[in-house]
Design a protein around this motif. Structure first.
Motif, PDB file in Angstrom:
ATOM      1  N   ALA A  79       0.843  -1.200   0.000  1.00 22.54           N
ATOM      2  CA  ALA A  79       0.000   0.000   0.000  1.00 22.54           C
ATOM      3  C   ALA A  79       0.871   1.240   0.000  1.00 22.54           C
ATOM      4  O   ALA A  79       2.028   1.205   0.431  1.00 22.54           O
ATOM      5  N   LEU A  80       0.310   2.320  -0.497  1.00 24.40           N
ATOM      6  CA  LEU A  80       0.988   3.612  -0.522  1.00 24.40           C
ATOM      7  C   LEU A  80       0.135   4.618   0.225  1.00 24.40           C
ATOM      8  O   LEU A  80      -1.041   4.797  -0.090  1.00 24.40           O
ATOM      9  N   TYR A 189      17.582   9.690   3.937  1.00 23.63           N
ATOM     10  CA  TYR A 189      16.691   9.827   2.790  1.00 23.63           C
ATOM     11  C   TYR A 189      15.332   9.187   3.075  1.00 23.63           C
ATOM     12  O   TYR A 189      14.313   9.618   2.530  1.00 23.63           O
ATOM     13  N   ASN A 190      15.331   8.157   3.915  1.00 21.95           N
ATOM     14  CA  ASN A 190      14.089   7.474   4.291  1.00 21.95           C
ATOM     15  C   ASN A 190      14.210   6.988   5.726  1.00 21.95           C
ATOM     16  O   ASN A 190      15.276   6.547   6.148  1.00 21.95           O
ATOM     17  N   SER A 191      13.118   7.053   6.474  1.00 26.77           N
ATOM     18  CA  SER A 191      13.044   6.368   7.759  1.00 26.77           C
ATOM     19  C   SER A 191      12.521   4.963   7.489  1.00 26.77           C
ATOM     20  O   SER A 191      11.565   4.788   6.721  1.00 26.77           O
ATOM     21  N   LEU A 200       7.924  -0.633   6.574  1.00 25.49           N
ATOM     22  CA  LEU A 200       7.292   0.654   6.299  1.00 25.49           C
ATOM     23  C   LEU A 200       8.406   1.648   6.002  1.00 25.49           C
ATOM     24  O   LEU A 200       9.324   1.828   6.817  1.00 25.49           O
ATOM     25  N   VAL A 201       8.336   2.276   4.841  1.00 26.77           N
ATOM     26  CA  VAL A 201       9.367   3.209   4.396  1.00 26.77           C
ATOM     27  C   VAL A 201       8.762   4.611   4.326  1.00 26.77           C
ATOM     28  O   VAL A 201       7.872   4.873   3.517  1.00 26.77           O
ATOM     29  N   ALA A 213       5.162  13.390   4.781  1.00 31.62           N
ATOM     30  CA  ALA A 213       5.732  12.732   3.605  1.00 31.62           C
ATOM     31  C   ALA A 213       5.162  11.324   3.455  1.00 31.62           C
ATOM     32  O   ALA A 213       4.701  10.709   4.416  1.00 31.62           O
ATOM     33  N   LEU A 214       5.219  10.815   2.244  1.00 31.17           N
ATOM     34  CA  LEU A 214       4.555   9.545   1.949  1.00 31.17           C
ATOM     35  C   LEU A 214       5.251   8.346   2.592  1.00 31.17           C
ATOM     36  O   LEU A 214       6.426   8.405   2.960  1.00 31.17           O
ATOM     37  N   VAL A 215       4.487   7.266   2.717  1.00 27.19           N
ATOM     38  CA  VAL A 215       4.979   6.007   3.280  1.00 27.19           C
ATOM     39  C   VAL A 215       4.543   4.875   2.360  1.00 27.19           C
ATOM     40  O   VAL A 215       3.386   4.838   1.929  1.00 27.19           O
ATOM     41  N   TRP A 216       5.458   3.956   2.041  1.00 22.05           N
ATOM     42  CA  TRP A 216       5.029   2.753   1.353  1.00 22.05           C
ATOM     43  C   TRP A 216       5.292   1.531   2.221  1.00 22.05           C
ATOM     44  O   TRP A 216       6.273   1.451   2.935  1.00 22.05           O
TER      45      TRP A 216
END
Length: 248
Positions: A79-80, A189-191, A200-201, A213-216
């Motif tokens: 999911a995004l 750059y990403n958690s 979960l990014v 900010a978005l999470v994928w």
């Protein structure tokens, strides 16, 4: 159908189409379409406009809250989510609770986890006691990259304080068998929040707070895929990080 909430806020604050357009750097006709045709602006622009109007962005544009199914794009992409704030903390903690082999957390601070789920330390210690390898990497408050991030997100020294707070939250875990805490000074750059084969990014966007900010959500599908790219990134940061020792 007009966006009556937006219209009312603009009227109450004395905002004209032109004034709000100048504030968020768009054409006045775009603002007019937001009001009269209920058009939804791009997320970054919506966040700017909501901030200027003193309103929650989702109250103005509910469509921005929606998560997007993404299985057709990649078998690894579950999911995004358009922003981290859309995800309940239970989504993070439930993943960790299900882990049997590994939990990896790479952040600068992520104090929202401890604040919203006070049992986080207990959960991590329980998983370690059950044989899970737990690694937590927190930002070094004195590093140049953390301080630069504060300026980019308009946090100033706030991000440094949050890194120190995150370390304070994690200190009781130091010395726990199977669990290690380190500090890092890399550009984040990403958690990353990994539990076994799920991750979960939280992507980071220049000038935008992490919660916006978005999470994928990824699930490992095959070797060398998207999941492994981020897992290897964690390992690379971990190798440069400094172990936190017990005080005294």
């Amino acid at each position: 159908m007009p966006n009556e909430r937006l219209r009312a806020l603009m009227a109450a604050g004395g905002w004209t189409y032109t004034a709000l357009a100048q504030e968020v750097e768009v054409d006045p006709k775009s603002v007019e379409r937001w009001v009269n045709l209920s058009r939804t602006p791009r997320r970054a622009t919506a966040l700017q406009a909501a901030k200027a109007l003193g309103e929650d962005v989702h109250a103005l544009w509910p469509a921005l809250r929606q998560a997007r199914p993404a299985r057709a794009v990649s078998p690894e992409l579950v999911a995004l989510y358009e922003q981290r704030a859309d995800i309940p903390v239970s989504a993070f903690t439930d993943l960790m609770a299900q882990a049997r082999e590994r939990i990896d957390i790479l952040v600068y601070a992520a104090v929202f986890l401890h604040e919203a789920y006070p049992r986080l330390n207990e959960l991590l210690a329980e998983r370690a006691a059950e044989g899970c390898a737990v690694r937590v990497a927190i930002g070094d408050a004195d590093s140049d990259n953390v301080q630069a991030r504060g300026q980019e997100e308009r946090f100033g020294h706030g991000i440094e304080s949050r890194c120190r707070l995150a370390l304070m939250h994690c200190r009781p875990l130091i010395g726990t068998a199977g669990l290690e805490v380190r500090t890092h000074g890399t550009t984040l750059y990403n958690s990353l929040y990994r539990a076994d084969d799920q991750q979960l990014v939280n992507a980071h966007v220049w000038g935008v707070n992490a919660y916006a900010a978005l999470v994928w959500h990824l699930r490992r599908h095959e070797a060398g895929g998207m999941f492994d790219t981020y897992a290897e990134s964690f390992d690379a940061v971990w190798a440069t990080a400094t172990p936190v020792r017990e005080e005294g």
